[in-house]
Design an enzyme around this catalytic site. Structure first.
Site, short mmCIF file in Angstrom:
data_model
loop_
_atom_site.label_atom_id
_atom_site.label_comp_id
_atom_site.label_asym_id
_atom_site.label_seq_id
_atom_site.Cartn_x
_atom_site.Cartn_y
_atom_site.Cartn_z
N PRO A 248 50.49 37.19 37.92
CA PRO A 248 51.99 37.73 38.26
C PRO A 248 52.94 36.90 37.99
O PRO A 248 53.89 37.44 38.76
CB PRO A 248 51.02 38.78 39.46
CG PRO A 248 50.67 37.96 40.00
CD PRO A 248 49.51 37.20 39.14
N TYR B 277 34.32 30.41 38.69
CA TYR B 277 35.46 30.27 39.55
C TYR B 277 35.24 29.30 39.79
O TYR B 277 34.37 29.55 40.85
CB TYR B 277 36.54 31.08 40.04
CG TYR B 277 36.76 32.29 39.28
CD1 TYR B 277 37.56 32.08 38.23
CD2 TYR B 277 37.71 33.42 39.85
CE1 TYR B 277 38.25 32.92 37.25
CE2 TYR B 277 38.39 34.14 39.26
CZ TYR B 277 38.74 34.11 37.90
OH TYR B 277 39.29 35.42 37.29
#
Length: 332
Positions: A205, A56
């Site tokens: 999500p 990341y």
């Protein structure tokens, strides 16, 4: 903040923090100072699960940021990271790596960047079919025995690989994309996780941001945002997905909340072993999202949500440049 248990004993907040959004690379520009303030406020608000990965950010920027920002608050969080993917910034492509003889070096490098002596939850980012999963998890079990890792996880494994890894060393959590737009885990993965006593940590999500309603055209994504490369965020797919989000927003408005809060609250109804980790790079978004944990959704509301988004998003999750993320080992 309510808590939930991953596996048999790892207690975490009901909503975690997906730290990838705190660093610039995948989702466009980030104000690092605000990102750090957001991390600290999340901890103050009871968020304990903080998730990152060695890939990341450019040159491991996300782990480095967390190492600087957590400081004396390191032991206030359950810190998870991942190994086994290599990102090529030049081609914007990802290669699955993770040979067994590289796992310990990856772990040591993450420990240095995170400025900690242990990783609470260490995930294999993707299964590489070139290496027996038993060999990989044999090495990981040694890291647990050495105290450098507390619990083990897998990200989007195939069911067979999951069972084989779990037989070598208990798996505490599986990380998988799961949202109103990605319902695949419900078919096979969730039943197997519950059979084995493994928790589900949900990345994406909010449909990688589209469920927020902030992205309505391809031009709304910042330059360099990798979502521009994903089929569900392109052309007609994006237009039809935005229409679904609009319908969800109308339903949420009638309930006195937003589509974001409704989408997160819906995930929290999927079971006490399900923990979403939305990316929240500003304090405003953090405060907004955490209100979802206070919503109680009744049967009528859940049925209405199913009617609004009955089958999830349109378009595949990954494009050609990210084929290795959705290979045969992927559970979704």
């Amino acid at each position: 903040m309510q808590t939930r248990v991953l596996g048999t004993e790892l207690t975490v907040s009901a909503v975690g923090l997906g730290a990838m959004a705190l660093s610039e690379q995948n989702y466009g520009p980030v104000d690092e100072a605000e990102a750090v303030r957001t991390l600290h406020e999340a901890i103050d608000g009871g968020v304990t699960l903080v998730d990152t990965a060695e890939t990341y950010g450019h040159d491991h920027a996300n782990e480095l940021l967390l190492g600087r920002a957590l400081g004396h608050r390191r032991d206030h969080v359950v810190l998870s990271t991942k190994f086994g993917l290599e990102f090529d910034a030049r081609t914007k492509s990802i290669r699955v790596a993770g040979a067994p003889d590289t796992v310990k070096a990856s772990c040591e490098a993450s420990l240095r960047r995170l400025r900690t002596d242990h990783i609470d939850l260490y995930y294999q980012h993707r299964v590489n079919p070139a290496y027996p999963v038993e060999d990989v998890f044999g090495v990981l079990s040694e890291l647990v025995a050495e105290g450098k890792v507390r619990y083990l996880g897998m990200s989007e494994p195939g069911i067979d690989s999951l069972r084989r890894a779990h037989a070598v060393h208990p798996i505490t959590a599986v990380q998988n994309e799961y949202s109103l737009f990605t319902r695949d885990p419900e078919t096979e993965l969730l039943p197997v996780l519950r059979e084995l006593g493994i928790g589900l940590v949900c990345f994406g999500p909010l449909g990688r941001g589209v469920l927020t309603g902030r992205f309505r055209t391809e031009e709304d994504f910042p330059a360099g945002d990798f979502r521009r490369l994903l089929p569900r965020f392109q052309g007609e797919n994006l237009r039809r997905n935005v229409a679904l989000v609009d319908r969800l927003g109308e339903l949420a408005s009638g309930l006195g909340c937003t589509s974001v809060q409704l989408a997160l609250a819906w995930l929290l109804t999927r079971g006490p072993d399900v923990v979403p980790i939305p990316g929240m790079e500003t304090r405003e978004r953090l405060r907004h999202n955490l209100h979802a944990a206070d919503l109680e959704l009744g049967a009528a509301t859940l049925a209405a949500i199913e009617e609004v988004i009955p089958t999830g998003a349109l378009g595949s999750r990954y494009g050609a440049r990210f084929d290795e993320l959705s290979n045969a080992e992927s559970a979704g």
